[in-house]
Design an enzyme around this catalytic site. Structure first.
Site, PDB file in Angstrom:
ATOM      1  N   MET A  34       0.853  -1.193   0.000  1.00 48.61           N
ATOM      2  CA  MET A  34       0.000   0.000   0.000  1.00 48.61           C
ATOM      3  C   MET A  34       0.889   1.243   0.000  1.00 48.61           C
ATOM      4  SD  MET A  34      -3.457  -0.879   2.035  1.00 48.61           S
ATOM      5  CE  MET A  34      -2.902  -0.496   3.663  1.00 48.61           C
ATOM      6  N   HIS A  41       9.481  -3.591   3.319  1.00 52.47           N
ATOM      7  CA  HIS A  41       8.989  -3.819   1.954  1.00 52.47           C
ATOM      8  C   HIS A  41      10.151  -4.102   0.999  1.00 52.47           C
ATOM      9  CE1 HIS A  41       5.654  -1.021   3.409  1.00 52.47           C
ATOM     10  NE2 HIS A  41       4.978  -2.059   2.973  1.00 52.47           N
ATOM     11  N   GLN A  65     -10.207  -2.533   2.889  1.00 48.09           N
ATOM     12  CA  GLN A  65      -9.668  -3.065   4.145  1.00 48.09           C
ATOM     13  C   GLN A  65      -9.648  -2.014   5.267  1.00 48.09           C
ATOM     14  OE1 GLN A  65      -5.891  -4.114   2.017  1.00 48.09           O
ATOM     15  NE2 GLN A  65      -4.905  -3.622   3.934  1.00 48.09           N
ATOM     16  N   GLY A 151       5.116 -10.039   4.049  1.00 48.68           N
ATOM     17  CA  GLY A 151       5.914  -9.930   5.271  1.00 48.68           C
ATOM     18  C   GLY A 151       5.341 -10.771   6.400  1.00 48.68           C
ATOM     19  N   LYS A 153       5.662  -9.900   9.313  1.00 48.97           N
ATOM     20  CA  LYS A 153       5.184  -8.888  10.268  1.00 48.97           C
ATOM     21  C   LYS A 153       3.655  -8.936  10.369  1.00 48.97           C
ATOM     22  CE  LYS A 153       4.487  -4.573  11.912  1.00 48.97           C
ATOM     23  NZ  LYS A 153       3.218  -4.290  11.291  1.00 48.97           N
ATOM     24  N   GLN A 157      -2.245 -12.123   8.182  1.00 49.17           N
ATOM     25  CA  GLN A 157      -2.484 -11.866   6.756  1.00 49.17           C
ATOM     26  C   GLN A 157      -1.767 -12.911   5.899  1.00 49.17           C
ATOM     27  OE1 GLN A 157      -2.459  -7.862   4.726  1.00 49.17           O
ATOM     28  NE2 GLN A 157      -0.349  -8.393   4.306  1.00 49.17           N
ATOM     29  N   GLN A 188       9.374  -2.688  11.691  1.00 53.71           N
ATOM     30  CA  GLN A 188       9.109  -1.577  10.778  1.00 53.71           C
ATOM     31  C   GLN A 188       7.694  -1.698  10.214  1.00 53.71           C
ATOM     32  OE1 GLN A 188      12.071  -0.405   8.022  1.00 53.71           O
ATOM     33  NE2 GLN A 188      13.633  -0.244   9.620  1.00 53.71           N
ATOM     34  N   ARG A 191       2.831   2.573   9.504  1.00 54.44           N
ATOM     35  CA  ARG A 191       2.109   3.351  10.516  1.00 54.44           C
ATOM     36  C   ARG A 191       3.045   3.870  11.615  1.00 54.44           C
ATOM     37  NH1 ARG A 191      -2.425  -0.303   9.174  1.00 54.44           N
ATOM     38  NH2 ARG A 191      -4.143   0.994   8.438  1.00 54.44           N
TER      39      ARG A 191
END
Ligand code: PAF
Length: 289
Positions: A34, A41, A65, A151, A153, A157, A188, A191
């Site tokens: 995004m 990333h 989302q 990721g 992270k 998802q 990281q 946000r």
């Protein structure tokens, strides 16, 4: 000197360009984003480049989302900086569709990965994983990659996308890329840009608490004791609200029962908490000795 990636904004252009690569037998790797790109990333793009001939990254702030009242309008949009970073890392193609390209007028088709989408983050953001699965399925149809990198992270998802790919039979190899952390351990995230200096100074406590919980679980400390201590550490650090701290089975995403984990079992500890107006999430793997 690396070349600027080819920037494509329409599905028709993307199909034409990728069709040529596919006919030439090139493997296509895909990293959906995004935007507001950070080192995390970039490491995913590097990972795609290692296994593929052509690397595509997408930048699309996906409205489905975000719930009403969430940060869709203020989500950081940094296209020029993102393109510079994607150029540096050697991305071949950047796909920048607009909302109409992803959700053509009158679109009513959505993807729901049942069971896994209503737990953990899904319990606090009920719309979220339905929006993610829907846009990722659409992006997969647009790009038709051989490999896609997500990721770790965003662990829930990643597991939901793996399940969607399995259930729908997408011929795509989904790879999880390791979380990139700042020197003090904070994962990281785009946000993190929202955090004030004071909030940023306290935010790394979450990764420290999860690290300690993952070590204790791997040593046979009971699930409830390890999680209670992690919760207490996060709360004491000045987080405003703790959504969850959980230890889960990675396949089902279900909470582990209390007690020491079975030797050899590989699980995951995850947390989500609010630091002021910023919701932070993190997770770590563990293996019971
Ligand atoms: O992880 C993200 O940035 C988004 O959820 C994704 C996978 C690009 C879908 O919009």
């Amino acid at each position: 000197m690396t070349n600027m990636p080819l920037r494509l904004r329409t599905l028709a252009d993307l199909r034409r360009v990728l069709g040529e690569h596919r006919r030439a037998g090139r493997r296509i790797g895909f990293v959906p984003t995004m935007g507001a790109l950070h080192d995390g990333h970039i490491s995913l793009v590097r990972r795609a480049r290692e296994t593929c001939d052509i690397t595509v990254a997408s930048i699309f702030v996906n409205p489905t989302q975000f719930a009403p009242g969430e940060d869709l309008d203020t989500y950081p949009r940094t296209e020029d900086a993102d393109l510079a970073r994607l150029t540096e890392v050697g991305t071949d193609i950047v796909y920048l569709p607009d909302v109409e390209e992803m959700y053509p007028d009158g679109s009513v088709t959505n993807v729901r990965v049942e069971e896994m989408s209503d737990l953990l983050d899904g319990a606090h953001r009920p719309h979220f994983f339905y929006g993610v699965a829907t846009v990722v399925a659409r992006l997969f149809v647009h790009v038709q990659p051989d490999v896609s990198v997500f990721g770790e992270k965003d662990y829930q998802q990643l597991q939901i996308i793996r399940r969607m790919v399995r259930d729908l039979g997408f011929p795509i190899d989904v790879i999880g890329g390791e979380t990139v952390r700042d020197a003090d351990g904070l994962a990281q995230s785009s946000r993190n840009l929202y955090l004030s200096a004071d909030e940023r100074a306290k935010a790394n406590v979450m990764s420290g608490a999860l690290y300690r919980a993952s070590c204790r679980l791997s040593l046979g400390v009971s699930v409830n004791a390890a999680l209670a201590e992690a919760r207490a550490r996060i709360e004491a650090a000045g987080f405003d609200e703790l959504d969850y701290v959980s230890a889960i089975d990675p396949m089902s995403l279900q909470d582990l029962p209390d007690g020491a984990v079975t030797p050899g079992f590989e699980g995951r500890v995850l947390a989500a908490a609010w630091m002021g107006k910023t919701r932070l999430i993190d997770n770590m793997g563990f293996k019971r000795a």
